[in-house]
Design an enzyme around this catalytic site. Structure first.
Site, PDB file in Angstrom:
ATOM      1  N   HIS A 106       2.171  64.748  61.650  1.00 26.40           N
ATOM      2  CA  HIS A 106       0.982  64.770  60.800  1.00 26.40           C
ATOM      3  C   HIS A 106      -0.228  65.031  61.681  1.00 26.40           C
ATOM      4  O   HIS A 106      -0.328  64.476  62.780  1.00 26.40           O
ATOM      5  CB  HIS A 106       0.798  63.428  60.081  1.00 26.40           C
ATOM      6  CG  HIS A 106      -0.545  63.313  59.438  1.00 26.40           C
ATOM      7  ND1 HIS A 106      -0.839  63.879  58.215  1.00 26.40           N
ATOM      8  CD2 HIS A 106      -1.705  62.764  59.879  1.00 26.40           C
ATOM      9  CE1 HIS A 106      -2.111  63.664  57.931  1.00 26.40           C
ATOM     10  NE2 HIS A 106      -2.661  62.986  58.917  1.00 26.40           N
ATOM     11  N   ASN A 138       8.354  67.615  58.245  1.00 31.39           N
ATOM     12  CA  ASN A 138       7.632  68.560  59.119  1.00 31.39           C
ATOM     13  C   ASN A 138       7.166  67.979  60.463  1.00 31.39           C
ATOM     14  O   ASN A 138       6.270  68.504  61.099  1.00 31.39           O
ATOM     15  CB  ASN A 138       6.487  69.225  58.358  1.00 31.39           C
ATOM     16  CG  ASN A 138       5.420  68.250  57.930  1.00 31.39           C
ATOM     17  OD1 ASN A 138       5.533  67.054  58.182  1.00 31.39           O
ATOM     18  ND2 ASN A 138       4.379  68.748  57.286  1.00 31.39           N
TER      19      ASN A 138
END
Ligand code: CMP
Length: 150
Positions: free
Chosen positions: A117, A114
């Site tokens: 962070h 993804n």
């Protein structure tokens, strides 16, 4: 004014994809201010400390393998409600739920890749900043433009 510091880390693959500048640009455009920034390879020990809350979860070993597989870009950002603002710019952890226009919505497909962070609370941000940066690496400076942002 709830001015605070927060922590963000661009994950492995980000340099190879040559989108570091574009992503940092989005953070700056939102009004977040860079106080520290570094390119680093992280050890399994540091990845384990950073993701301690996920130890024992089915994805944990894969997460540590991935986070230690190539260089990351770690940064300290500041701004009003910076942790909340950063998470909004990133979008939800699962890119399937992230709308276009968010970093995860635009640059990622899967939760385990993804792209970025972002600390999930002010307390986590304090802990994560200390893990990745020494106090002397965090640079405080005058910001004459703040009056145009806040
Ligand atoms: P991050 O914001 O770095 O915080 C914890 C990370 O664990 C998360 O982004 C994802 O990269 C990863 N993660 C969380 N949930 C899952 C999951 N269900 N499967 C794989 N990876 C996950």
């Amino acid at each position: 004014m709830a001015h605070e510091k927060t922590f963000a880390m661009l994950k492995p693959g980000i340099l190879q994809r040559r989108v570091v500048g574009e992503i940092i640009s989005r953070l700056e455009r939102k009004g977040l201010r860079i106080l520290a920034l570094k390119l680093m390879n992280i050890s399994r020990e540091l990845a384990g400390q950073h993701y301690a809350e996920h130890q024992g979860k089915p994805f944990y070993d894969g997460l540590v393998d991935y986070m230690t597989s190539g260089p990351v870009v770690a940064m300290v950002l500041s701004g009003e409600h910076a942790t909340h603002q950063l998470r909004k710019v990133c979008g939800p952890t699962n890119p399937d739920e992230a709308t276009p226009g968010t970093i995860r919505g635009d640059f990622s497909e899967k939760t385990n890749r993804n792209v970025i962070h972002a600390s999930d609370s002010v307390e986590s941000a304090k802990r994560e900043i200390q893990l990745f940066f020494s106090p002397t690496e965090i640079i405080e400076y005058e910001d004459e433009h703040a009056k145009w942002i806040y």
